[in-house]
Design a protein around this motif. Structure first.
Motif, PDB file in Angstrom:
ATOM      1  N   ASP A 155      37.952 -27.555  73.995  1.00 17.97           N
ATOM      2  CA  ASP A 155      38.156 -26.102  73.933  1.00 17.97           C
ATOM      3  C   ASP A 155      37.805 -25.430  75.256  1.00 17.97           C
ATOM      4  N   GLY A 156      36.703 -25.825  75.862  1.00 15.47           N
ATOM      5  CA  GLY A 156      36.236 -25.147  77.066  1.00 15.47           C
ATOM      6  C   GLY A 156      36.919 -25.576  78.348  1.00 15.47           C
ATOM      7  N   ILE A 157      37.176 -26.866  78.499  1.00 15.79           N
ATOM      8  CA  ILE A 157      37.715 -27.374  79.762  1.00 15.79           C
ATOM      9  C   ILE A 157      39.241 -27.400  79.767  1.00 15.79           C
ATOM     10  N   ILE A 158      39.829 -27.896  78.707  1.00 13.58           N
ATOM     11  CA  ILE A 158      41.297 -28.001  78.683  1.00 13.58           C
ATOM     12  C   ILE A 158      41.923 -26.673  78.282  1.00 13.58           C
ATOM     13  N   GLU A 159      41.503 -26.123  77.150  1.00 15.35           N
ATOM     14  CA  GLU A 159      42.136 -24.898  76.649  1.00 15.35           C
ATOM     15  C   GLU A 159      41.748 -23.655  77.450  1.00 15.35           C
ATOM     16  N   ASN A 160      40.454 -23.423  77.652  1.00 16.86           N
ATOM     17  CA  ASN A 160      40.018 -22.186  78.300  1.00 16.86           C
ATOM     18  C   ASN A 160      40.085 -22.239  79.824  1.00 16.86           C
ATOM     19  N   ALA A 161      39.612 -23.328  80.431  1.00 18.19           N
ATOM     20  CA  ALA A 161      39.618 -23.425  81.898  1.00 18.19           C
ATOM     21  C   ALA A 161      40.956 -23.923  82.427  1.00 18.19           C
ATOM     22  N   GLY A 162      41.784 -24.508  81.559  1.00 19.26           N
ATOM     23  CA  GLY A 162      43.127 -24.917  81.952  1.00 19.26           C
ATOM     24  C   GLY A 162      43.210 -26.150  82.830  1.00 19.26           C
ATOM     25  N   ILE A 163      42.171 -26.970  82.827  1.00 17.79           N
ATOM     26  CA  ILE A 163      42.186 -28.171  83.659  1.00 17.79           C
ATOM     27  C   ILE A 163      43.148 -29.188  83.042  1.00 17.79           C
ATOM     28  N   ALA A 164      43.998 -29.745  83.887  1.00 17.05           N
ATOM     29  CA  ALA A 164      45.099 -30.622  83.450  1.00 17.05           C
ATOM     30  C   ALA A 164      44.614 -32.052  83.184  1.00 17.05           C
ATOM     31  N   ILE A 165      43.781 -32.196  82.160  1.00 19.66           N
ATOM     32  CA  ILE A 165      43.225 -33.503  81.806  1.00 19.66           C
ATOM     33  C   ILE A 165      44.231 -34.280  80.971  1.00 19.66           C
ATOM     34  N   LEU A 166      44.411 -35.543  81.341  1.00 19.47           N
ATOM     35  CA  LEU A 166      45.308 -36.428  80.594  1.00 19.47           C
ATOM     36  C   LEU A 166      44.558 -37.271  79.584  1.00 19.47           C
ATOM     37  N   ALA A 167      43.414 -37.808  79.985  1.00 18.57           N
ATOM     38  CA  ALA A 167      42.682 -38.720  79.106  1.00 18.57           C
ATOM     39  C   ALA A 167      41.284 -38.950  79.644  1.00 18.57           C
ATOM     40  N   GLY A 168      40.412 -39.359  78.743  1.00 21.36           N
ATOM     41  CA  GLY A 168      39.092 -39.809  79.152  1.00 21.36           C
ATOM     42  C   GLY A 168      39.199 -41.200  79.747  1.00 21.36           C
ATOM     43  N   VAL A 169      38.322 -41.500  80.691  1.00 22.41           N
ATOM     44  CA  VAL A 169      38.305 -42.806  81.348  1.00 22.41           C
ATOM     45  C   VAL A 169      37.013 -43.555  81.009  1.00 22.41           C
ATOM     46  N   GLU A 170      35.909 -42.821  80.988  1.00 24.34           N
ATOM     47  CA  GLU A 170      34.619 -43.489  80.818  1.00 24.34           C
ATOM     48  C   GLU A 170      33.551 -42.472  80.439  1.00 24.34           C
ATOM     49  N   VAL A 171      32.584 -42.931  79.663  1.00 23.79           N
ATOM     50  CA  VAL A 171      31.371 -42.166  79.406  1.00 23.79           C
ATOM     51  C   VAL A 171      30.215 -43.026  79.891  1.00 23.79           C
ATOM     52  N   GLU A 172      29.358 -42.430  80.692  1.00 22.34           N
ATOM     53  CA  GLU A 172      28.196 -43.134  81.230  1.00 22.34           C
ATOM     54  C   GLU A 172      26.928 -42.446  80.747  1.00 22.34           C
ATOM     55  N   ASN A 173      25.908 -43.245  80.518  1.00 26.78           N
ATOM     56  CA  ASN A 173      24.574 -42.720  80.286  1.00 26.78           C
ATOM     57  C   ASN A 173      24.515 -41.709  79.139  1.00 26.78           C
ATOM     58  N   LEU A 174      25.180 -42.002  78.034  1.00 30.11           N
ATOM     59  CA  LEU A 174      25.114 -41.133  76.855  1.00 30.11           C
ATOM     60  C   LEU A 174      23.704 -41.184  76.287  1.00 30.11           C
ATOM     61  N   GLN A 175      23.089 -40.012  76.173  1.00 27.56           N
ATOM     62  CA  GLN A 175      21.713 -39.926  75.671  1.00 27.56           C
ATOM     63  C   GLN A 175      21.624 -38.882  74.572  1.00 27.56           C
ATOM     64  N   TRP A 176      21.004 -39.279  73.475  1.00 32.18           N
ATOM     65  CA  TRP A 176      20.658 -38.336  72.421  1.00 32.18           C
ATOM     66  C   TRP A 176      19.175 -38.051  72.591  1.00 32.18           C
ATOM     67  N   ARG A 177      18.836 -36.826  72.979  1.00 32.23           N
ATOM     68  CA  ARG A 177      17.467 -36.510  73.384  1.00 32.23           C
ATOM     69  C   ARG A 177      16.574 -36.063  72.231  1.00 32.23           C
ATOM     70  N   ARG A 178      17.165 -35.422  71.239  1.00 32.46           N
ATOM     71  CA  ARG A 178      16.414 -35.060  70.035  1.00 32.46           C
ATOM     72  C   ARG A 178      17.408 -34.904  68.906  1.00 32.46           C
ATOM     73  N   PRO A 179      16.961 -35.151  67.661  1.00 30.85           N
ATOM     74  CA  PRO A 179      17.887 -35.045  66.528  1.00 30.85           C
ATOM     75  C   PRO A 179      18.410 -33.623  66.345  1.00 30.85           C
ATOM     76  N   VAL A 180      19.641 -33.534  65.902  1.00 26.38           N
ATOM     77  CA  VAL A 180      20.246 -32.254  65.551  1.00 26.38           C
ATOM     78  C   VAL A 180      20.021 -32.029  64.057  1.00 26.38           C
ATOM     79  N   LYS A 181      19.548 -30.841  63.728  1.00 26.79           N
ATOM     80  CA  LYS A 181      19.173 -30.506  62.352  1.00 26.79           C
ATOM     81  C   LYS A 181      20.070 -29.393  61.816  1.00 26.79           C
ATOM     82  N   PRO A 182      20.148 -29.271  60.499  1.00 23.64           N
ATOM     83  CA  PRO A 182      20.933 -28.166  59.931  1.00 23.64           C
ATOM     84  C   PRO A 182      20.443 -26.823  60.473  1.00 23.64           C
TER      85      PRO A 182
END
Length: 150
Positions: free
Chosen positions: A74-101
């Motif tokens: 929503d933010g990068i492709i739709e709103n900022a209009g960046i011409a992204i074709l596809a994801g290539v890689e995710v590095e260093n994915l970290q979950w820092r604290r649990p998400v709660k209701p």
């Protein structure tokens, strides 16, 4: 997004930051995602979750990552209009604290790298982070995407 607002690889700069908006996480969404994709009791059963080390129902890390993906699209492709074709890689994915209701997650992305790839495309590296309204970091990753060139 219309063609006059499209941003191509050549028009992007390291250091650009993007506010990707906010989203409130509900207990119903946590349970639904958990039942379908990560059926651990801490994600699906509020009673069992209260007896866990977390003390309450928490979102799957993959649910949190899925929310970040939606905010990114929503933010990068739709709103900022960046011409992204596809994801290539995710590095260093970290979950820092649990998400709660009830957590309100705010997402932001910063361009931290630009890489020439070929005549038609470049690779853009984003530092993507989500935090709560209380400024608790819940997720961070480096996301590399393929972007059209002019």
């Amino acid at each position: 997004m219309n063609s006059s607002t499209v941003r191509y690889f050549e028009g992007l700069e390291v250091g650009e930051t993007f506010n990707l908006g906010a989203e409130t996480v509900t207990a119903e969404e946590i349970r639904s995602f958990g039942e379908r994709y990560d059926p651990q009791p801490i994600h699906t059963d509020p009673k069992v979750a209260t007896e866990s080390m977390f003390g309450e129902l928490i979102a799957s890390g993959w649910h949190t990552a899925a929310i970040s993906m939606r905010r990114f699209v929503d933010g990068i492709i739709e709103n900022a209009g960046i011409a992204i074709l596809a994801g290539v890689e995710v590095e260093n994915l970290q979950w820092r604290r649990p998400v709660k209701p009830g957590d309100v997650l705010n997402a932001k992305a910063e361009i931290v790298g630009l890489e020439e790839w070929n005549e038609e495309h470049g690779i853009v590296q984003f530092d993507l982070a989500m935090q709560t309204d209380e400024d608790d970091l819940v997720l961070q990753m480096i996301k590399r995407v393929l972007v059209d060139r002019r």
